[in-house]
Design a protein around this motif. Structure first.
Motif, PDB file in Angstrom:
ATOM      1  N   ASP A  24       0.823  -1.218   0.000  1.00  0.00           N
ATOM      2  CA  ASP A  24       0.000   0.000   0.000  1.00  0.00           C
ATOM      3  C   ASP A  24       0.854   1.264   0.000  1.00  0.00           C
ATOM      4  O   ASP A  24       0.484   2.271  -0.614  1.00  0.00           O
ATOM      5  N   HIS A  25       1.985   1.213   0.690  1.00  0.00           N
ATOM      6  CA  HIS A  25       2.843   2.397   0.787  1.00  0.00           C
ATOM      7  C   HIS A  25       3.531   2.714  -0.537  1.00  0.00           C
ATOM      8  O   HIS A  25       3.703   3.881  -0.903  1.00  0.00           O
ATOM      9  N   TYR A  26       3.924   1.682  -1.273  1.00  0.00           N
ATOM     10  CA  TYR A  26       4.696   1.898  -2.494  1.00  0.00           C
ATOM     11  C   TYR A  26       3.891   1.676  -3.776  1.00  0.00           C
ATOM     12  O   TYR A  26       4.459   1.764  -4.875  1.00  0.00           O
ATOM     13  N   LYS A  32       6.629   5.072  10.890  1.00  0.00           N
ATOM     14  CA  LYS A  32       6.309   4.115   9.822  1.00  0.00           C
ATOM     15  C   LYS A  32       7.165   4.368   8.582  1.00  0.00           C
ATOM     16  O   LYS A  32       7.703   3.426   7.981  1.00  0.00           O
ATOM     17  N   ALA A  33       7.305   5.651   8.201  1.00  0.00           N
ATOM     18  CA  ALA A  33       8.111   5.989   7.023  1.00  0.00           C
ATOM     19  C   ALA A  33       9.570   5.576   7.212  1.00  0.00           C
ATOM     20  O   ALA A  33      10.192   5.009   6.303  1.00  0.00           O
TER      21      ALA A  33
END
Length: 283
Positions: free
Chosen positions: A105-107, A258-259
């Motif tokens: 989801d992040h990338y 988180k990052a």
């Protein structure tokens, strides 16, 4: 006689006229005396009229206020934050699928399909996840039963066999205390930014052999980028996944942490997991 009568008659007329004149004067005075009474009544009427106008104006103001009040937009309901949402639900232990989903989801909108495939972690790299029944020491004994042998064979400086990644300096200190039953003769280093400079931590890593590193993802990533910490001897990475702070936030619920954690995994940890040299655990 005629003259006397005539004079008398004239006097009588004049006396009558004078009497009538005298009678007229009091009537004028009486009329003059009644005028103030009329003014009083008029002033009373004016006062009443003013009061009526004031009442009418006040009523109009109330009406306009009610209209304005009716036109005011309704207050928006406050959005539920993470604390409210988690307080209403029972905590669930993290699993391998949660980390896989987080990476994707992040990338998803930042990487190509090929690059996303390179970030996929094989199921074989995951250790058993904490089911919320373990302490840190009991969990580490389960995922690394041969720790005594592993730490004896480790002799590489500026490196660690086990990295425990958590959200804050206070949590780091708390976890180091919990390591006492597990670590044995192993050396533990605290790797966080609060009150400790990167250069000082680099010197500590270079002096001797450290077996366990506990700290925040931001500082661990900074040490790796400055060659203060290498991943040559790294075999285990444990994420402090299930722990929640006072606001009931996990490490992955805090945007900055988180990052930093995802960037740290990107360095060489994901590659090590894909090649089979590094194992991942969610505590």
């Amino acid at each position: 006689m005629a003259d006397t009568l005539g004079e008398d008659w004239w006097k009588a007329d004049s006396s009558d006229a004078s009497d009538e004149g005298e009678e007229g004067k009091p009537s004028e005075k009486a009329a003059g005396e009644k005028k103030p009474r009329k003014r009083k009544t008029e002033s009373v009427k004016l006062a009443k009229a003013k009061k009526k106008k004031e009442c009418f104006i006040a009523q109009e103001k109330k009406d306009t206020a009610e209209v304005k009040g009716a036109e005011k937009p309704k207050r928006r309901r406050k959005k539920k934050n993470i604390t409210d949402a988690l307080a209403a639900s029972e905590p669930k232990p993290g699993c391998a699928a949660d980390l896989q989903e987080l990476l994707h989801d992040h990338y998803a909108d930042k990487r190509s399909i090929i690059e996303l495939e390179e970030l996929e972690l094989p199921d074989s790299c995951f250790l058993a996840s904490n089911d919320l029944s373990h302490s840190l020491s009991s969990y580490l004994k389960e995922i690394c039963p041969k720790w005594a042998k592993v730490q004896k064979n480790h002799a590489i400086q500026k490196s660690a066999v086990l990295l425990i990644i958590c959200s804050s300096a206070l949590r780091t200190i708390e976890l180091i205390k919990q390591l006492t039953p597990f670590k044995g003769e192993g050396k533990v280093l605290k790797l966080f930014a609060k009150h400790i400079k990167v250069e000082e931590q680099m010197k500590l890593l270079a002096k001797g052999v450290a077996h366990i590193g506990v700290g925040t993802p931001g500082r661990i990533k900074a040490l790796i980028e400055k060659d203060g910490l290498t991943l040559d001897a790294l075999k285990y990475v444990v994420l402090d996944w299930n722990w929640r702070d006072q606001k009931l936030r996990r490490m992955v619920d805090i945007p900055e942490v988180k990052a930093d954690m995802l960037k740290l995994l990107e360095t060489r940890i994901v590659m090590g997991c894909r090649t089979g040299t590094i194992k991942l655990g969610l505590f």
